[in-house]
Design an enzyme around this catalytic site. Structure first.
Site, PDB file in Angstrom:
ATOM      1  N   ASP A 106       0.890  -0.825   0.080  1.00  0.00           N
ATOM      2  CA  ASP A 106       0.147  -0.095   0.153  1.00  0.00           C
ATOM      3  C   ASP A 106       0.599   1.333   0.067  1.00  0.00           C
ATOM      4  O   ASP A 106       1.563   1.853   0.883  1.00  0.00           O
ATOM      5  CB  ASP A 106      -1.150   0.011   1.467  1.00  0.00           C
ATOM      6  CG  ASP A 106      -1.932   1.378   1.902  1.00  0.00           C
ATOM      7  OD1 ASP A 106      -1.975   1.652   0.299  1.00  0.00           O
ATOM      8  OD2 ASP A 106      -2.487   1.375   2.328  1.00  0.00           O
ATOM      9  N   ASP A 296      -1.914   5.402  -5.462  1.00  0.00           N
ATOM     10  CA  ASP A 296      -2.396   4.833  -3.464  1.00  0.00           C
ATOM     11  C   ASP A 296      -2.720   3.347  -4.325  1.00  0.00           C
ATOM     12  O   ASP A 296      -3.692   3.028  -4.955  1.00  0.00           O
ATOM     13  CB  ASP A 296      -3.256   5.524  -3.183  1.00  0.00           C
ATOM     14  CG  ASP A 296      -3.575   4.647  -1.910  1.00  0.00           C
ATOM     15  OD1 ASP A 296      -3.460   3.273  -1.909  1.00  0.00           O
ATOM     16  OD2 ASP A 296      -4.621   4.714  -0.872  1.00  0.00           O
TER      17      ASP A 296
END
Length: 470
Positions: A106, A296
């Protein structure tokens, strides 16, 4: 003749040392690659799709809402797609002796955490970390908690030896989770490795990647990401090959042309860059004054301001605003091909129409990948997730702090939708030392080889001496 044999023996010993994987002062630092896996739910009915949409919307509010800098965590390997609804994950190893775990990778958060063996039934059937089985575990006796919108994790901070893609960091700070919301119970994922910057860390620990990048363990202080697409493939299973993460180098086999870099906005926290223009169906969307975007990998879709999202769907006849759990999303006719282009200050990057479709919600209606961000004032304008990132080779650079994009190569594109075995969890051949050590080149995925080894191989071959010890 004896002198010649002695020289041959001496050179062979040097060659053997170089191939053994032990770090040496003269060995060039290299980068390594590991596969990622992709995980999606086993069923995709309307109820599940709606719940996933709501979870994603609510999570972004907590993740980016400015209430606190408390985020998620992640890891580098071959990606698999999994985190609550859909995600890409890879394998890390932790402890002594090392044990492998699957974690979400992430770039939108900075914490590393794993579920603990004391977590109980809330952690489900995913593998859990047992501190008692590691000789390098150290409890820092500091509690932590991270709220994710639809769930939360809590536990304590510890230090351990952590390995990923053949790199190792001793005394890496991370969260040991002993209380977990059921929203995170997604087998086989055991945690998250955050790949953003240290100011975001709720555990106040330096992220794994940042330790390696700042300490000289990588040939280049960056990592690259390539994600696969399966959304438009019939018969795709719950787990599929998800791409690759390249640590310490850029993988030239996965992109063509040059990498276009964009400096981060302000002090590095998120991977946030300026977004210049957005075009949908050939028409420019007004994004003036709302033009920064966070890149992201931990977000499936793309979130933006309400006015811009409404303008996007205004270009698509038959689109409708969602209600209830789908509030903030839009549906549109599945028969419509939607063309989207991004510009971050240089080239224009196209997004495949297949990635504009998040899910099909009826026989004729699809749920769009763009949705309204309800982050509020003080948060970022746009969150650019996997729906776009599957269309480019992305590079996250330590210094100067920047994000780069490059066009995917035919090799990378050919990996989309391929029916292949899911990569097995792997620890990797660890040859890197802790924070500042150089890494040996004798590892799967290395991008360069030792000049000494090459020279010796040539010399040995020229004298017809063959050693099969590689």
């Amino acid at each position: 003749m004896f002198a010649s044999a002695s020289l041959t023996t001496f050179l062979f010993l040097l060659l053997s040392q170089d191939a053994s994987g032990a770090p040496t002062a003269s060995t060039a630092v290299v980068g390594r690659s590991m596969p990622i896996r992709r995980l999606i739910p086993s069923s995709q009915n309307f109820t599940l799709v709606a719940q996933q949409a709501q979870d994603q919307r609510d999570m972004l509010v907590v993740k980016y809402g400015g209430q606190s800098l408390q985020q998620r965590g992640t890891g580098y390997n071959l990606y698999v797609k999994s985190f609550m609804s859909r995600v890409y994950y890879g394998t890390i190893a932790i402890g002594t002796p090392p044990v492998s775990y699957d974690v979400i990778l992430d770039t939108g958060s900075s914490d590393l955490w794993l579920t603990s063996s004391t977590c109980g039934t809330s952690c489900g059937t995913s593998p859990t970390y047992d501190p008692a089985k590691s000789s390098t575990f150290q409890n820092l006796s500091t509690p932590f908690q991270i709220q994710y919108g639809s769930g939360a994790v809590a536990g304590y901070i510890a230090e351990e030896t952590v390995q990923m893609a053949g790199f190792s960091v001793a005394k890496q700070g991370f969260g040991v989770v002993n209380a977990l919301s059921s929203a995170f119970n997604t087998n086989p994922v055991s945690g998250i490795m955050g790949l953003a910057w240290s100011p975001l860390s709720s555990t106040r620990q330096t992220p794994f990647w940042q330790t390696l990048a700042s300490g000289g363990s990588w040939d280049s202080a960056l990592f690259g990401v390539q994600l696969t697409r399966y959304g438009n493939v019939s018969g795709a299973t719950q787990n599929e090959p998800g791409g690759v993460i390249d640590m310490g180098y850029t993988n030239s086999s996965l992109y063509t042309g040059s990498i276009e870099y964009h400096n981060l906005v302000g002090t590095p926290q998120y991977w946030e860059i300026n977004m210049n223009t957005l075009t949908v169906q050939g028409k420019s969307i007004n994004i003036a004054g709302i033009s920064t975007a966070i890149i992201d990998t931990g977000t499936t879709n793309i979130a933006g301001p309400a006015s811009a999202i409404a303008s996007i769907y205004a270009q698509i006849p038959g689109s409708q605003a969602g209600t209830g759990q789908l509030q903030g999303y839009y549906t549109y006719p599945c028969s419509t091909t939607v063309n989207v282009q991004f510009n971050f200050g240089g080239k224009t990057w196209s997004m495949s129409p297949a990635d504009f479709t998040h899910s099909q919600v009826s026989t004729t209606e699809c749920l769009g990948a763009f949705f309204i961000s309800s982050i509020g004032q003080g948060g970022p304008s746009w969150i650019i997730g996997d729906a776009f990132l599957k269309n480019v080779y992305s590079v996250f650079k330590y210094s100067p702090a920047s994000v780069g994009f490059a066009a995917l190569s035919e090799t990378a594109i050919a990996q989309n939708g391929v029916k292949a075995a899911v990569p097995s969890p792997t620890i990797g051949a660890v040859t890197a030392a802790t924070n500042t050590g150089s890494a040996s080149s004798a590892t799967s995925g290395a991008v360069s080889s030792s000049p000494l080894r090459t020279l010796l191989c040539f010399w040995l071959a020229s004298t017809s001496i063959v050693f099969l010890f590689w």
